[in-house]
Design an enzyme around this catalytic site. Structure first.
Site, PDB file in Angstrom:
ATOM      1  N   GLY A  46     -16.432 127.592  46.202  1.00 18.41           N
ATOM      2  CA  GLY A  46     -17.048 128.882  45.940  1.00 18.41           C
ATOM      3  C   GLY A  46     -16.952 129.755  47.178  1.00 18.41           C
ATOM      4  O   GLY A  46     -16.868 129.249  48.298  1.00 18.41           O
ATOM      5  N   GLN A  51     -19.055 136.595  52.807  1.00 18.23           N
ATOM      6  CA  GLN A  51     -18.420 135.608  53.676  1.00 18.23           C
ATOM      7  C   GLN A  51     -17.082 136.090  54.231  1.00 18.23           C
ATOM      8  O   GLN A  51     -16.569 135.505  55.188  1.00 18.23           O
ATOM      9  CB  GLN A  51     -18.221 134.283  52.938  1.00 18.23           C
ATOM     10  CG  GLN A  51     -19.545 133.574  52.638  1.00 18.23           C
ATOM     11  CD  GLN A  51     -19.306 132.248  51.948  1.00 18.23           C
ATOM     12  OE1 GLN A  51     -19.125 132.217  50.744  1.00 18.23           O
ATOM     13  NE2 GLN A  51     -19.288 131.172  52.703  1.00 18.23           N
ATOM     14  N   CYS A  88     -21.321 124.548  53.475  1.00 17.40           N
ATOM     15  CA  CYS A  88     -21.023 125.971  53.324  1.00 17.40           C
ATOM     16  C   CYS A  88     -19.869 126.321  54.257  1.00 17.40           C
ATOM     17  O   CYS A  88     -19.879 125.924  55.424  1.00 17.40           O
ATOM     18  CB  CYS A  88     -22.260 126.800  53.684  1.00 17.40           C
ATOM     19  SG  CYS A  88     -21.981 128.586  53.603  1.00 17.40           S
ATOM     20  N   LEU A  89     -18.901 127.071  53.759  1.00 19.62           N
ATOM     21  CA  LEU A  89     -17.757 127.467  54.589  1.00 19.62           C
ATOM     22  C   LEU A  89     -18.197 128.308  55.785  1.00 19.62           C
ATOM     23  O   LEU A  89     -17.476 128.395  56.774  1.00 19.62           O
ATOM     24  CB  LEU A  89     -16.746 128.263  53.744  1.00 19.62           C
ATOM     25  CG  LEU A  89     -16.053 127.484  52.614  1.00 19.62           C
ATOM     26  CD1 LEU A  89     -15.221 128.441  51.766  1.00 19.62           C
ATOM     27  CD2 LEU A  89     -15.201 126.360  53.167  1.00 19.62           C
ATOM     28  N   HIS A 130     -25.944 128.508  45.109  1.00 18.87           N
ATOM     29  CA  HIS A 130     -25.496 128.701  46.493  1.00 18.87           C
ATOM     30  C   HIS A 130     -24.847 130.077  46.671  1.00 18.87           C
ATOM     31  O   HIS A 130     -25.139 130.792  47.633  1.00 18.87           O
ATOM     32  CB  HIS A 130     -24.513 127.572  46.845  1.00 18.87           C
ATOM     33  CG  HIS A 130     -23.977 127.620  48.235  1.00 18.87           C
ATOM     34  ND1 HIS A 130     -24.349 126.706  49.204  1.00 18.87           N
ATOM     35  CD2 HIS A 130     -23.099 128.475  48.834  1.00 18.87           C
ATOM     36  CE1 HIS A 130     -23.708 127.011  50.333  1.00 18.87           C
ATOM     37  NE2 HIS A 130     -22.949 128.069  50.139  1.00 18.87           N
ATOM     38  N   GLU A 131     -23.967 130.444  45.732  1.00 20.05           N
ATOM     39  CA  GLU A 131     -23.238 131.714  45.881  1.00 20.05           C
ATOM     40  C   GLU A 131     -24.153 132.923  45.642  1.00 20.05           C
ATOM     41  O   GLU A 131     -24.035 133.945  46.329  1.00 20.05           O
ATOM     42  CB  GLU A 131     -22.031 131.750  44.944  1.00 20.05           C
ATOM     43  CG  GLU A 131     -21.014 130.631  45.176  1.00 20.05           C
ATOM     44  CD  GLU A 131     -20.576 130.483  46.620  1.00 20.05           C
ATOM     45  OE1 GLU A 131     -20.524 131.485  47.343  1.00 20.05           O
ATOM     46  OE2 GLU A 131     -20.299 129.331  47.018  1.00 20.05           O
ATOM     47  N   HIS A 134     -26.011 133.661  48.691  1.00 19.85           N
ATOM     48  CA  HIS A 134     -25.223 134.435  49.669  1.00 19.85           C
ATOM     49  C   HIS A 134     -25.377 135.934  49.426  1.00 19.85           C
ATOM     50  O   HIS A 134     -25.433 136.723  50.371  1.00 19.85           O
ATOM     51  CB  HIS A 134     -23.733 134.083  49.559  1.00 19.85           C
ATOM     52  CG  HIS A 134     -23.306 132.930  50.424  1.00 19.85           C
ATOM     53  ND1 HIS A 134     -23.495 132.913  51.789  1.00 19.85           N
ATOM     54  CD2 HIS A 134     -22.695 131.759  50.123  1.00 19.85           C
ATOM     55  CE1 HIS A 134     -23.010 131.784  52.286  1.00 19.85           C
ATOM     56  NE2 HIS A 134     -22.526 131.050  51.298  1.00 19.85           N
TER      57      HIS A 134
HETATM   58 ZN    ZN Z   1     -21.796 129.172  51.411  1.00 24.04          ZN
END
Ligand code: ZN
Length: 170
Positions: A46, A51, A88-89, A130-131, A134
């Site tokens: 995701g 991000q 998380c990226l 999660h997304e 963000h």
């Molecule tokens: Zn994330």
């Protein structure tokens, strides 16, 4: 299409609530394509627009069932609880067991502005939560138990701080 650099903690764009999308145009189409390419290159399951530094309410995801985007999403139903080793990226290389709702249903629109709904248990439910977090400016760090969060934030800030020439060891 283009792969964009992924912003990482403590970049302030990750803490800023994203703005509602109002234009469903070629620029939005390109944003979604770039986000998918960036997500697959990472690789991740995701990716939210903040991000890559774009403060708009858009995320993309693919949990192995094909790519999709959700624009202006909102969670409309949650059920149960599920603990999962979550990463998380934007906080690369780290994973923590985090408990969130097990089942989630979220609705929004696609890149053309057509209403869509996504729902699922476990990984799908996890990605949706999660997304969408963000897009509210919330990182998974804020979902950690308070004592764990305090320790992790200290560790991340120490890694971030420039090393003192005489005091490099920790
Ligand atoms: Zn994330």
């Amino acid at each position: 299409m283009a792969v964009h650099p992924i912003r990482t903690f403590p970049d302030p764009v990750l803490r800023t609530p994203a703005a509602e999308v109002t234009e469903f145009d070629d620029a939005l189409d390109k944003l979604v394509e770039d986000m998918l390419e960036t997500m697959y290159a990472a690789p991740g399951v995701g990716l939210a627009a903040p991000q890559i530094g774009v403060p708009k309410r858009v995320f993309v995801a693919d949990i192995g069932e094909g790519p999709f985007e959700l624009v202006n999403p909102e969670i409309v139903e949650v059920r149960g609880a599920w603990e999962y080793e979550e990463g998380c990226l934007s906080v690369p290389g780290r994973f923590w067991p985090i408990t969130r709702s097990a089942y989630v249903r979220a609705r929004g629109v696609d890149r053309r502005g057509r209403p869509v709904t996504y729902e699922g248990d476990e990984l799908m439910g996890r990605v949706l939560q999660h997304e969408i977090d963000h897009l509210e400016g919330i990182l998974l760090l804020e979902r950690l138990p308070k004592r764990v969060r305090t320790r992790v934030l200290r560790e991340l800030r120490e890694e971030e701080a420039p090393r003192h020439p005489a005091g490099g060891r920790r």
